[in-house]
Design an enzyme around this catalytic site. Sequence first.
Site, PDB file in Angstrom:
ATOM      1  N   GLU A  95       0.835  -1.205   0.000  1.00 23.82           N
ATOM      2  CA  GLU A  95       0.000   0.000   0.000  1.00 23.82           C
ATOM      3  C   GLU A  95       0.862   1.245   0.000  1.00 23.82           C
ATOM      4  OE1 GLU A  95      -4.064  -1.252   2.468  1.00 23.82           O
ATOM      5  OE2 GLU A  95      -2.613   0.139   3.333  1.00 23.82           O
ATOM      6  N   GLY A 225     -32.018  27.425 -23.576  1.00 21.26           N
ATOM      7  CA  GLY A 225     -33.113  26.513 -23.893  1.00 21.26           C
ATOM      8  C   GLY A 225     -34.328  26.833 -23.050  1.00 21.26           C
ATOM      9  N   GLY A 227     -37.551  26.526 -20.399  1.00 20.40           N
ATOM     10  CA  GLY A 227     -37.603  26.166 -18.985  1.00 20.40           C
ATOM     11  C   GLY A 227     -37.905  24.696 -18.784  1.00 20.40           C
ATOM     12  N   GLY A 228     -37.236  24.079 -17.804  1.00 21.29           N
ATOM     13  CA  GLY A 228     -37.474  22.667 -17.497  1.00 21.29           C
ATOM     14  C   GLY A 228     -36.758  21.701 -18.401  1.00 21.29           C
ATOM     15  N   GLY A 230     -33.486  21.168 -18.592  1.00 18.90           N
ATOM     16  CA  GLY A 230     -32.327  20.523 -17.966  1.00 18.90           C
ATOM     17  C   GLY A 230     -31.043  21.322 -18.023  1.00 18.90           C
ATOM     18  N   LYS A 231     -31.137  22.638 -18.230  1.00 19.52           N
ATOM     19  CA  LYS A 231     -29.937  23.473 -18.324  1.00 19.52           C
ATOM     20  C   LYS A 231     -29.145  23.454 -17.011  1.00 19.52           C
ATOM     21  CE  LYS A 231     -32.326  27.157 -19.264  1.00 19.52           C
ATOM     22  NZ  LYS A 231     -33.675  26.538 -19.266  1.00 19.52           N
ATOM     23  N   THR A 232     -29.849  23.593 -15.895  1.00 17.21           N
ATOM     24  CA  THR A 232     -29.167  23.597 -14.591  1.00 17.21           C
ATOM     25  C   THR A 232     -28.553  22.248 -14.296  1.00 17.21           C
ATOM     26  OG1 THR A 232     -30.715  25.275 -13.765  1.00 17.21           O
ATOM     27  CG2 THR A 232     -29.473  24.030 -12.125  1.00 17.21           C
TER      28      THR A 232
END
Length: 960
Positions: A95, A225, A227-228, A230-232
Amino acid sequence: MAIQVSAPSSHGVAREPKYRYDVFLSFRGEDTRHSFTVILYNALHRKGINAFIDDKKLGKGERISPTLLKAIEKSRISIIVFSMNYATSTWCLEELAHIIRCKKEKNQMVMPIFYKVDPIDIQYQRNSFEKAMVAHEDRFRNDLEKVQRWRSALSEAASLSSAWLFKDGYEFGFIERIVEDAYSRLPPKRFHNIDYMVGLEPRLEEVMSLLDESDRSVCMLGIHGTGGIGKTTLAKALYNTIFYQFEGACFLFDVREASMKHHGNEGIVRLQQTLLSEILGEKRIKFSSVDEGISILRHRLSHKKVLLVLDDVDQPDRLEQLAGGCDWFGCGSKVIITTRNKQLLIARNVEKTYEMMGLNDHDSLELFCWHAFKLSQPPKGYQDMSNCASRYAQGLPLALKLIGSNLAHRNLEEWKSTLEQYEKIPERTTHEILKMSYDCLPDNAKRIFLDIACFFKAKTFVYIEDMVEACDFGRFYFEVLVEKSLITISDNGKLGMHDLIQQMGREIVRQEAPSNPDKRSRIWYYKDVLKLLRDNLGNSNIEGIMLDPPQQEEVTWSGIAFEKMNNLRILVIRNTQFSTNPKYLPNSLRLLDWEGYPSANLPSDFSPKKLTSLRLCNSIFRLEEPFKRSEFVTHMNVSHCQFITEVPDMSQFPNLKSLLFRECCNLIKMHHSVGSLSKLVHLDVSDCTKLTSFPHEINLPSLEDINLSRCKGLDYFPHIVGKMDALTDIWAEDTSIKELPHSIGNLTELECLNLSSCKSLRELPNSLFTLQNLKWLELRDSHTPSRKSLMKLTQESLLIISCANIKFLNLENCCLLDEDLALVLNFFRDLRELTLSGNDFVSLPECINECVELLKLEMDNCKKLRDIPKLPSKLRDIKAEFCTSLTAKSVGHLWSQVKNETNLFRICMPATTFPDWLDDCCKGGALSFRARGNFPRAALACELGKANASGRHFFHVSKI
């Protein structure tokens, strides 16, 4: 079996992370497995450090497994616990050799711990280590190269400067220091992405190619793009993938909403402060204007390689105020912007852009199935219905998440019934698809959801939880809303809701009466509320009102607008002036939050039996027996009410959790009943400068913090009665307190005590120094008690004191002499930050070198200070401004500290001479210099000119 702490897997992303663990622990099981090492592992785990520890008991001759070698490679730090029999294990030596290899090839950090062994024995293989290595040479006589590799690894590990030595004593404190050291060496944490990131891998690769990590120029990239879409989520995945490559990183969520939270430009100023704080690691960054923030951002970050993500930016000026240009940041920096507005990116000349598109049918089905079944594909019997349901979302990840969560845990018949309702939607707009999740909620869950959508998004859960209970809605419905993916509750208790879901909720309320706002159940648009109050349009339909205009409004009204609102539960009013007092308030109220309340008293017939929260800040309210009794009130905030002179009997509020009287500048007396509120958690009377009468005894078993700061008229601290082991923080700076009671020693969990500027304080009780959990002690400008208490401790031979665990100690302007300072450094050897500015000592004692954990030392304005010895090696920040008596030798020691430092370092000091490796030249107000030899990699220097000058000029130094 290997014990490990690991993050949950993210489905759909195949990219293997560079690091899986924060720490790998190497140790000899028979020596420390059930003692030191397991305690260390548990301490790492409690700190949130992802540690790997192998607990297999290998038989003789077994070889180290590839899995274990992989774990070493996937760890940021390796901690090696050297013990007496460490070298007898070939497993441990393999190790160790692999760890040293990773250090050389991958620049892995290594922290050796010498547990009851001499580092010299390991470095030169003496005593037990010599016997072990001789035995290995005999056993592996045909492979001496292996043994030599082990010997080299032992020697190299034992010579590392990041080592820790434990001979004997208090193990727990020693382990705590190791954990803090390991934590400080780790980069910013990844964001936990709760979403199943289906279909994200190809998008992530496309964005990575646009960023071009090999390019040393500053790069701005816009992700745009609907809203909703998936940008974030994509931005978070990108952040998690590359954040470790930067000197500092910050992810600013919801810029659009955060910038509008406060009046004027305060929202943007706070975002600028957060940005700097996250990247620089400094907690107290304050400025008052956007322009000042821009100047500081450009100055502090222009030489730093940073990763900055600005999420949901909606206006070009927001981008200009937070990341105005590539010249704001150092070489190699990356700035990611997510927005629904592509034109914003064009307007700000963001050349690299990526358009986020919806998911294809295959990925849509998989994402739907993860939320509906926690599987990547539908189980038998659900295939056709799953395909049908996923198509309703039209590739929108948010809709897929809501539909899947809505159908989770239902049987086939319930699925068929729900899908029939989706099928009946005439126009499958995003709103209608999202609304189906709302339609399937129980009635009380619907009411909580609408309250959050209309009033409480981004508020704390604590702000409304008791109100919900008083409305008999049931707190468990919060869990229902989380399970349905309609809300989130963050680690710090904030309520989150996607803005499309919020819009859906508000649209549901609007549809109750499309053209008559006064007929709706909840009214939040300020113009609608103003009309309602001015025209006296109240009625029994209204359950909640929030009036918070962007600019201050004046309301001319009769004062009886609330008379017909007998179902009003929520009333929030801010930034508004009224022509007359309210003559009536509904007894149905659960939450009354009226900033600038226009009357000294509440209406005489106001007797709300289930009111939970009363907030009347910045008003002329007097708190004169507001109502007879209210068992439901848990939060009372009457801060900045200048007409309150006395706090009455509060026993009528037995369930109070927080009681706030900040800056009630005429408050004189507080009733003794406040000291017996068994459920009180937060008590704050800070800046009540005339307060003289406070409960003489407090028995508050639930209290977590008390703030008496700047109560200049208060000359005593209450006696502690009963068990108060929840109390962690006491703030009592700038008071007239003369003494602390001996019973303060009963506060066994106390962590922070601030007694700065308590000039009347005579001395500190011995019991204070028995508190094992006290970490932060502020005694700035408290002259007498500091010196007297230290001398008393010495006279009474209290050489071992439990509060030696103190990490932050401020003794600024305490008239300390040389003998006092020696006592301080002998008592508090575990300090990380020490402030000694404005004292009278002449020499900094040699024993400061025994404060091996010291990171920051402040000695400004120590006019008599002459001698500074060699300082602890871990010091990163030294301030010695206006120390006008420093000898040349002392200045040399400070320069030497800079020269030998390889990590982040800052030093401020007067210097009329420079070291021989630095040639300086000053012409026409400009300073230039040349350096020779082993100059530090980077330095921030501070030119003071003459030793007694008050001007200060900053310049950057970079090694080429």
